[in-house]
Design an enzyme around this catalytic site. Structure first.
Site, PDB file in Angstrom:
ATOM      1  N   ASP A  34       0.831  -1.201   0.000  1.00  0.00           N
ATOM      2  CA  ASP A  34       0.000   0.000   0.000  1.00  0.00           C
ATOM      3  C   ASP A  34       0.870   1.259   0.000  1.00  0.00           C
ATOM      4  OD1 ASP A  34      -2.199  -1.602   0.045  1.00  0.00           O
ATOM      5  OD2 ASP A  34      -2.658  -1.306   2.175  1.00  0.00           O
ATOM      6  N   TYR A  35       1.977   1.197   0.742  1.00  0.00           N
ATOM      7  CA  TYR A  35       2.874   2.358   0.815  1.00  0.00           C
ATOM      8  C   TYR A  35       3.448   2.686  -0.554  1.00  0.00           C
ATOM      9  CZ  TYR A  35       6.977   5.184   1.839  1.00  0.00           C
ATOM     10  OH  TYR A  35       7.918   6.193   1.843  1.00  0.00           O
ATOM     11  N   PHE A  37       2.225   1.904  -3.461  1.00  0.00           N
ATOM     12  CA  PHE A  37       1.144   2.391  -4.320  1.00  0.00           C
ATOM     13  C   PHE A  37       0.866   3.869  -4.037  1.00  0.00           C
ATOM     14  CE2 PHE A  37      -3.283   3.333  -5.264  1.00  0.00           C
ATOM     15  CZ  PHE A  37      -3.427   2.821  -6.549  1.00  0.00           C
ATOM     16  N   ASP A  38       0.790   4.226  -2.747  1.00  0.00           N
ATOM     17  CA  ASP A  38       0.540   5.622  -2.376  1.00  0.00           C
ATOM     18  C   ASP A  38       1.650   6.537  -2.873  1.00  0.00           C
ATOM     19  OD1 ASP A  38      -1.799   4.938  -1.150  1.00  0.00           O
ATOM     20  OD2 ASP A  38      -0.943   4.838   0.873  1.00  0.00           O
ATOM     21  N   LEU A  84     -38.670  -2.874 -11.327  1.00  0.00           N
ATOM     22  CA  LEU A  84     -39.099  -4.255 -11.553  1.00  0.00           C
ATOM     23  C   LEU A  84     -40.302  -4.587 -10.683  1.00  0.00           C
ATOM     24  CD1 LEU A  84     -35.669  -6.131 -11.582  1.00  0.00           C
ATOM     25  CD2 LEU A  84     -37.043  -5.466 -13.545  1.00  0.00           C
ATOM     26  N   GLU A 114     -29.684 -13.177 -11.310  1.00  0.00           N
ATOM     27  CA  GLU A 114     -28.654 -12.379 -10.649  1.00  0.00           C
ATOM     28  C   GLU A 114     -29.137 -12.025  -9.252  1.00  0.00           C
ATOM     29  OE1 GLU A 114     -27.453  -9.613 -14.465  1.00  0.00           O
ATOM     30  OE2 GLU A 114     -29.416  -9.399 -13.531  1.00  0.00           O
ATOM     31  N   LYS A 116     -29.918  -9.594  -6.279  1.00  0.00           N
ATOM     32  CA  LYS A 116     -30.342  -8.187  -6.236  1.00  0.00           C
ATOM     33  C   LYS A 116     -29.610  -7.508  -5.077  1.00  0.00           C
ATOM     34  CE  LYS A 116     -34.493  -5.316  -6.257  1.00  0.00           C
ATOM     35  NZ  LYS A 116     -34.043  -4.379  -5.211  1.00  0.00           N
ATOM     36  N   ASP A 118     -28.473  -4.509  -2.596  1.00  0.00           N
ATOM     37  CA  ASP A 118     -29.227  -3.438  -1.940  1.00  0.00           C
ATOM     38  C   ASP A 118     -28.389  -2.165  -1.949  1.00  0.00           C
ATOM     39  OD1 ASP A 118     -31.365  -2.337  -0.716  1.00  0.00           O
ATOM     40  OD2 ASP A 118     -30.939  -3.113   1.279  1.00  0.00           O
ATOM     41  N   TYR A 226     -24.627  -4.713 -14.337  1.00  0.00           N
ATOM     42  CA  TYR A 226     -25.466  -5.854 -14.705  1.00  0.00           C
ATOM     43  C   TYR A 226     -26.299  -5.655 -15.967  1.00  0.00           C
ATOM     44  CZ  TYR A 226     -28.715  -2.920 -12.010  1.00  0.00           C
ATOM     45  OH  TYR A 226     -29.455  -1.869 -11.535  1.00  0.00           O
ATOM     46  N   LYS A 313     -38.098 -11.213  -3.830  1.00  0.00           N
ATOM     47  CA  LYS A 313     -37.539 -10.661  -2.594  1.00  0.00           C
ATOM     48  C   LYS A 313     -37.502 -11.735  -1.504  1.00  0.00           C
ATOM     49  CE  LYS A 313     -36.947  -6.164  -3.445  1.00  0.00           C
ATOM     50  NZ  LYS A 313     -37.622  -5.182  -2.602  1.00  0.00           N
ATOM     51  N   CYS A 407     -42.270  11.780  32.566  1.00  0.00           N
ATOM     52  CA  CYS A 407     -40.987  11.753  31.850  1.00  0.00           C
ATOM     53  C   CYS A 407     -39.951  10.964  32.652  1.00  0.00           C
ATOM     54  CB  CYS A 407     -40.496  13.183  31.621  1.00  0.00           C
ATOM     55  SG  CYS A 407     -38.853  13.270  30.858  1.00  0.00           S
ATOM     56  N   CYS A 410     -37.129  13.823  33.834  1.00  0.00           N
ATOM     57  CA  CYS A 410     -37.387  14.957  34.726  1.00  0.00           C
ATOM     58  C   CYS A 410     -38.659  14.797  35.542  1.00  0.00           C
ATOM     59  CB  CYS A 410     -37.423  16.260  33.938  1.00  0.00           C
ATOM     60  SG  CYS A 410     -38.839  16.372  32.812  1.00  0.00           S
ATOM     61  N   CYS A 425     -42.896  15.152  26.594  1.00  0.00           N
ATOM     62  CA  CYS A 425     -42.595  15.806  27.858  1.00  0.00           C
ATOM     63  C   CYS A 425     -42.666  17.313  27.613  1.00  0.00           C
ATOM     64  CB  CYS A 425     -41.206  15.421  28.358  1.00  0.00           C
ATOM     65  SG  CYS A 425     -40.665  16.416  29.774  1.00  0.00           S
ATOM     66  N   CYS A 431     -35.838  19.790  30.990  1.00  0.00           N
ATOM     67  CA  CYS A 431     -35.640  18.348  30.785  1.00  0.00           C
ATOM     68  C   CYS A 431     -34.269  18.125  30.134  1.00  0.00           C
ATOM     69  CB  CYS A 431     -36.744  17.805  29.896  1.00  0.00           C
ATOM     70  SG  CYS A 431     -36.691  16.018  29.679  1.00  0.00           S
TER      71      CYS A 431
END
Length: 684
Positions: A34-35, A37-38, A84, A114, A116, A118, A226, A313, A407, A410, A425, A431
């Protein structure tokens, strides 16, 4: 270094960085640290700053963000992004398969399945192999141009390197928040005292609409593609088009499967019902598409969705556990929310200890009692919900839950406003959680943006008597804060510990408070915490009234004449400014030099073609934001008003215009013009 030398090194660095990006994000392996690459990336940034003429549109430095977008242009989709149809039932899926067979008049067809994901649907347009535009789904007809933010997603190619790429095409996919990154960001937010993000889907959506693309880059979103669209494409099946975009270098989830019949589709659904939880992203179902593209065309579309595809789903996961107790939380508005404390149970990969019960009506509807065995469901939210009670397991000696009358903080007697489900309240002034909640609302980024002031620090300031309300923040000194001791609670240890503010933190808080004096009026108005006055409403009120005094003097009729301000909001504004304590708060903030007047930019005259003409603007426009359209009218001698009357000259109608305005303008015979007609009017 000469310009030519810089160009050669920039091209060499870009090639190396793109190569290592591809290895890491497409093949899940790396050849350098990573170093290292940076170091390559930092060198490229340095050269592009020194030789900006050599910075290219598809430079790898686009991945780190830095673009500031004040508003997102609305873009009309070349091909509509339809939704859909959904089903939760395998029987309904079989019925859909029968409709497909009937529509095709044959049983010679196959499906492509495929998962789905989220997330947020995106449309990516490429021209000559270069990413030109990324647009959200929006309403399916038009969406928001989020190109700068999409470029920070490292699995979205900025340039395609293959030879067989069409001159122009569109590819669609789902941008999502990987689970591990979502957890990382939430942990960081918790560490600095910020509210946790609710769920990956909403967080991905909010991230893609951020103004600062460098923040988007830091959240490390991902994207699965997709769907391929374009003119004169030579693919005969969805499967072959997916194989093509994979070959071009797009990130396609390897979880798809071609199925010969509906039974194989059902097998696919069953196979992934449990395995999907091991994937890097949240999934909520399966998309089933007829594979052959000519058969898709033959089946066609309904008004809302394609007949050749459907979404199955998965039912939200549930678990059974015991309700051990109910606690009550008080919000900044005084609203009291009951929370179910549960015997810990594993659900969808996380341990669930709490669930919201919302209000007294929900407790009554569920007929819930302490000690009950309850069914808990989690649909992507951080706090799950109780869906039902297993009455067969109920203790014979259990008693109904009696909603609290006072409440919990209070001890003030609670009230219930007619027509509302929540208890409140009324002790607004004393409060503790209400006071703290209003201060936390006041300092948030969308309001006064006073960073470094976390929840525990505010509680410490209140406990020490250094502040009693948000206006008191402007009386704080460095001496008040430096070395301030306060308690912090660790959920892991289940105990409090003592913490003190150091010199640097105290300095940062004072600087942030001082900087907030220049926060624009519309944000200050939102920060005041007037009930029902959110960001959008605050902007409309600030634009209409220009300053706090004019708003405070407004009556009900004046307020409801402001576009999109109804009786409830208007009444809340009047009640806020009628309270003497709120008048004192506003005066205290005025003394602190907080911005209570709208700063309007000077409009430069462009001509007088609209002289003496009045306009009402409604809807969403392609070439202008609403504010830009208003400025254009004013710059050409016209006047923008907020309400429709018989004296109005023009209603400029955009997409999503409210039907009430259209109906009123039609009845009064007001001339209704489109954005294009408005531009023609300008020219004439």
């Amino acid at each position: 270094m000469t310009s030519q030398d810089a160009l050669q090194e920039i091209e060499s660095l870009s090639e190396k960085i793109n190569y290592h990006n591809h290895l890491y994000y497409q093949e899940s392996r790396s050849e350098i640290s990573d170093y290292d690459f940076d170091q390559l990336l930092n060198r490229l940034i340095e050269l592009e700053i020194e030789f900006p003429e050599h910075k290219k549109e598809d430079s790898p430095t686009q991945r780190v963000g830095g673009t500031i977008t004040k508003s997102f242009d609305s873009v009309t989709h070349k091909y509509r992004m339809l939704s859909l149809g959904n089903t939760y039932s395998k029987e309904e899926l079989i019925d859909w398969d029968k409709r497909v067979a009937k529509g095709l008049e044959t049983d010679d067809y196959e499906y492509f399945c495929e998962l789905k994901f989220d997330g947020v649907a995106l449309s990516l347009t490429y021209e000559n192999g270069l990413l030109k535009r990324a647009v959200t789904r929006g309403d399916g007809v038009q969406g928001d141009d989020i190109t700068a933010n999409a470029k920070t997603i490292r699995t979205i190619p900025l340039r395609l390197q293959k030879d067989n790429i069409p001159a122009a095409f569109e590819v669609r996919g789902e941008a999502f928040f990987p689970k591990n990154e979502f957890n990382r960001v939430n942990q960081e937010r918790e560490d600095i005292g910020e509210e946790r993000l609710a769920n990956p889907r909403n967080a991905a959506s909010g991230t893609l609409k951020m103004q600062d693309s460098s923040i988007v880059a830091s959240r490390k979103l991902d994207c699965y593609l997709y769907y391929l669209l374009g003119e004169n494409l030579s693919y005969d099946s969805h499967e072959s088009s997916i194989a093509q975009i994979e070959e071009w270098g797009f990130n396609v989830s390897p979880t798809y499967r071609r199925c010969q019949n509906i039974q194989e589709v059902l097998d696919y659904i069953s196979d992934w019902e449990e395995k999907r939880h091991d994937l890097p992203s949240e999934t909520d179902g399966v998309v089933i598409k007829v594979n052959n593209l000519k058969q898709q065309e033959a089946l066609g579309f309904t008004a809302k969705s394609p007949r050749w595809a459907i979404s199955y789903k998965y039912k939200a996961e549930s678990a059974s556990t015991t309700l051990e107790s109910i606690s009550y939380q008080v919000g900044r508005t005084g609203s009291v929310t009951p929370v179910a404390n549960l015997k810990p149970v594993l659900l969808a990969g996380t341990t669930v200890k709490r669930a919201s019960l919302h209000n007294a009506n929900e407790i009554e509807r569920l007929e819930i009692r302490i000690g009950d065995t309850v069914n808990v469901e989690k649909g992507g939210e951080i706090i799950p919900k109780i869906t039902s009670v297993d009455f067969s397991q109920r203790d014979l000696f259990s008693v109904p839950v009696e909603y609290i009358t006072h409440c919990p903080e209070c001890q003030t007697e609670l009230v219930r406003i007619e027509g509302e489900a929540n208890h409140y309240c009324p002790n607004v002034e004393s409060c503790p959680p209400q006071i703290q909640g209003r201060i936390e609302h006041f300092i948030q980024r969308k309001a006064m943006n006073i960073d470094s002031l976390g929840t525990e620090t505010i509680r410490g300031l209140l406990d020490k008597g250094l502040i009693q309300n948000y206006a008191d923040l402007y009386n704080l000194t460095f001496e008040d804060l430096n070395g301030l001791e306060f308690k912090t609670f660790s959920e892991k240890k289940g105990e409090y510990s003592l913490r003190s503010l150091r010199e640097k933190s105290a300095t940062n808080i004072i600087k942030a408070i001082d900087a907030s004096r220049s926060i624009p009026f519309e944000k200050v108005l939102f920060a005041l915490g007037i009930r029902y006055v959110g960001q959008t409403v605050a902007e409309k009120l600030a634009t209409h009234y220009k300053n706090i005094d004019a708003l405070a003097d407004a009556d009900l009729e004046s307020l409801i004449n402001v576009p999109e301000i109804g009786d409830r909001i208007a009444q809340s504004v009047i009640e806020f400014f009628a309270e003497e304590k709120n008048q004192l708060l506003v005066n205290q903030l005025k003394s602190a030099k907080v911005q209570f007047e709208l700063i309007e930019t000077e409009i430069i005259s462009e001509g007088s073609s609209l002289s003496d003409k009045t306009f009402v603007i409604s809807g969403v426009f392609n070439q202008f934001s609403r504010d830009e359209l208003k400025d254009k009218i004013k710059a050409n001698g016209g006047k923008v008003v907020s309400s429709i009357s018989a004296k109005l000259d023009f209603l400029v109608a955009g997409d999503k215009m409210g039907p009430a305005k259209l109906e009123k303008a039609t009845k009064l015979d007001v001339k209704i013009i489109s954005e294009t007609e408005f531009l023609n009017l300008l020219e004439s």
